[in-house]
Write a protein that holds these residues in place. Structure first.
Motif, PDB file in Angstrom:
ATOM      1  N   THR A 122      41.365  47.561  48.355  1.00 57.95           N
ATOM      2  CA  THR A 122      41.398  47.190  46.943  1.00 57.95           C
ATOM      3  C   THR A 122      42.724  47.626  46.361  1.00 57.95           C
ATOM      4  O   THR A 122      43.306  48.612  46.822  1.00 57.95           O
ATOM      5  N   MET A 123      43.206  46.887  45.345  1.00 55.18           N
ATOM      6  CA  MET A 123      44.410  47.348  44.656  1.00 55.18           C
ATOM      7  C   MET A 123      44.044  48.106  43.378  1.00 55.18           C
ATOM      8  O   MET A 123      44.919  48.454  42.592  1.00 55.18           O
ATOM      9  N   ASP A 180      35.502  34.510  46.233  1.00 51.05           N
ATOM     10  CA  ASP A 180      36.961  34.364  46.382  1.00 51.05           C
ATOM     11  C   ASP A 180      37.238  33.081  47.169  1.00 51.05           C
ATOM     12  O   ASP A 180      36.413  32.644  47.965  1.00 51.05           O
ATOM     13  N   ASP A 255      38.315  39.231  38.191  1.00 52.61           N
ATOM     14  CA  ASP A 255      39.643  39.670  38.657  1.00 52.61           C
ATOM     15  C   ASP A 255      40.377  38.501  39.313  1.00 52.61           C
ATOM     16  O   ASP A 255      40.916  38.622  40.415  1.00 52.61           O
ATOM     17  N   SER A 261      40.891  30.522  36.141  1.00 55.02           N
ATOM     18  CA  SER A 261      39.958  31.294  36.983  1.00 55.02           C
ATOM     19  C   SER A 261      39.036  32.137  36.108  1.00 55.02           C
ATOM     20  O   SER A 261      37.835  32.275  36.393  1.00 55.02           O
TER      21      SER A 261
HETATM   22  C1  SAM Z   1      44.186  40.345  42.056  1.00 58.63           C
HETATM   23  S1  SAM Z   1      43.299  39.713  43.393  1.00 58.63           S
HETATM   24  C2  SAM Z   1      41.784  40.596  43.314  1.00 58.63           C
HETATM   25  C3  SAM Z   1      41.930  42.066  43.591  1.00 58.63           C
HETATM   26  C4  SAM Z   1      40.637  42.750  43.984  1.00 58.63           C
HETATM   27  N1  SAM Z   1      39.618  42.650  42.965  1.00 58.63           N
HETATM   28  C5  SAM Z   1      40.848  44.192  44.367  1.00 58.63           C
HETATM   29  O1  SAM Z   1      39.948  44.996  44.162  1.00 58.63           O
HETATM   30  O2  SAM Z   1      41.905  44.513  44.908  1.00 58.63           O
HETATM   31  C6  SAM Z   1      42.860  38.106  42.819  1.00 58.63           C
HETATM   32  C7  SAM Z   1      41.954  37.343  43.767  1.00 58.63           C
HETATM   33  O3  SAM Z   1      41.403  36.261  43.035  1.00 58.63           O
HETATM   34  C8  SAM Z   1      41.252  35.139  43.890  1.00 58.63           C
HETATM   35  N2  SAM Z   1      41.207  33.954  43.002  1.00 58.63           N
HETATM   36  C9  SAM Z   1      41.892  33.765  41.847  1.00 58.63           C
HETATM   37  N3  SAM Z   1      41.559  32.615  41.270  1.00 58.63           N
HETATM   38  C10 SAM Z   1      40.625  32.034  42.078  1.00 58.63           C
HETATM   39  C11 SAM Z   1      39.878  30.819  41.999  1.00 58.63           C
HETATM   40  N4  SAM Z   1      40.045  29.952  40.978  1.00 58.63           N
HETATM   41  N5  SAM Z   1      38.984  30.555  42.972  1.00 58.63           N
HETATM   42  C12 SAM Z   1      38.817  31.426  44.001  1.00 58.63           C
HETATM   43  N6  SAM Z   1      39.510  32.598  44.131  1.00 58.63           N
HETATM   44  C13 SAM Z   1      40.399  32.905  43.176  1.00 58.63           C
HETATM   45  C14 SAM Z   1      42.458  35.220  44.813  1.00 58.63           C
HETATM   46  O4  SAM Z   1      42.209  34.591  46.028  1.00 58.63           O
HETATM   47  C15 SAM Z   1      42.654  36.748  44.970  1.00 58.63           C
HETATM   48  O5  SAM Z   1      42.001  37.222  46.130  1.00 58.63           O
END
Ligand code: SAM
Length: 321
Positions: A122-123, A180, A255, A261
């Motif tokens: 996780t970030m 995701d 997120d 999204s």
């Molecule tokens: C910032 S990362 C999530 C970080 C994560 N929650 C963590 O704990 O580290 C954003 C995620 O959202 C997913 N994502 C964003 N928009 C999306 C969409 N419309 N449909 C599916 N996945 C999406 C991306 O694939 C990515 O994995």
């Protein structure tokens, strides 16, 4: 929620001997005392935040460029974006740097954060993880009915923690939904949202946050948490969330970074949130359109519940009873 969906995992796959986990982390029994619950959650948090250097290559080697990134790297990337997005920038007489809204040194810091964390599941910071545990515990203690979901899980760390919280506090009738694309962030249309399109371009440096479904499943399995209570929704939110077989939710964590999204997730999921349930918005403070999607949704539905600040970027609110 209480029903078992075909999307839910039936049982953990057998682990290769080389990836066996300590006995204390497998075959977990429900905990009677807070102290044991805290120790268990501390162990899980160490797992999702620690360097997972023995994870398979596919789960960590997703970065297009080796970091760390410097401000100069970002200046070069912005110059490239000036060329790529010229048809939209020129009529506005603006540069990609202007539209991105953040100076190169801070863009580099953001990319390095994602890069630096590239061996984590996780970030999220400790403050954000504390917030997830605290709100999850509140809905369990107060018997607010419903499942937990994170939309935008990347490598799955937060959803692993959510599943562990169910064990820690003996909440065995709830599911954790893991949504995701597992293909990274969708590419925004520059004609619709030029700022997000430029950010997407910059995020190419970290492969647009692409992750891998089988690696996420394995990350759950390594700590004995891949079971029928974990339900995967792989695909774009617009396709998966409206028809997800979710009855009620008690905790929603958004997120997905972008306007669209966030909008799709709120429209699909908020009506299923139980009164007394929580919505966490990780990206409210980002320069992308997330806050706009939240503000529009709250205004349209006359949601007056106050936004509570978690850190500089994240907020949450509670659905009134
Ligand atoms: C910032 S990362 C999530 C970080 C994560 N929650 C963590 O704990 O580290 C954003 C995620 O959202 C997913 N994502 C964003 N928009 C999306 C969409 N419309 N449909 C599916 N996945 C999406 C991306 O694939 C990515 O994995």
């Amino acid at each position: 929620m209480q029903s078992t969906s075909p999307l839910c995992s039936d049982r953990p796959p057998a682990l290769p001997a080389s990836r066996e986990i300590p006995a204390a982390m497998s075959g977990f029994e429900p905990l009677a005392h807070d102290e044991r619950a805290t120790a268990y959650l501390t162990m899980i948090r160490r797992y999702i935040c620690g360097p997972a250097s023995d994870l398979p290559e596919s789960s960590t080697a997703t970065h297009a460029q080796a970091g760390p990134f410097t401000a100069d790297d970002c200046i070069a990337r912005l110059a490239e974006a000036d060329r790529r997005f010229a048809p939209w920038l020129q009529p506005l007489q603006r540069s990609a740097a202007d539209v991105a809204g953040i100076e190169p040194a801070r863009i580099a810091a953001a990319l390095n954060h994602m890069h630096h964390e590239s061996h984590r599941l996780t970030m999220c910071s400790d403050v954000l993880l504390d917030n997830v545990v605290s709100l999850a515990r509140t809905v369990i203690d107060e018997r607010v009915p419903g499942d937990f979901i994170e939309t935008g899980v990347w490598r799955g760390g937060v959803t692993i923690l959510m599943r562990a919280v169910l064990n820690a506090f003996g909440a065995h009738d709830r599911n954790v939904w893991v949504a995701d694309s597992f293909e990274g962030l969708p590419e925004p249309d520059p004609a619709v949202d030029l700022r997000e399109a430029i950010w997407h371009d910059l995020m190419g440096a970290v492969s647009g946050l692409r992750s891998d479904l089988s690696a996420v499943r394995e990350a759950f399995a390594r700590v004995g948490l891949l079971d029928r209570r974990v339900c995967f929704l792989p695909g774009w939110f617009a396709d998966t969330l409206p028809r997800a077989p979710i009855d009620r939710l008690a905790l929603i964590r958004l997120d997905g970074d972008w306007y669209e999204s966030t909008r799709v997730a709120l429209e699909s999921l908020y009506p299923r949130l139980s009164p007394g349930g929580f919505v966490i918005v990780d990206d409210y403070g980002l320069p992308t359109g997330c806050a706009r999607a939240v503000d529009e949704y709250r205004a349209l539905h006359a949601i007056a519940a106050p936004l509570v600040q978690v850190d500089r970027q994240a907020v949450y609110w509670r659905k009134p009873c």
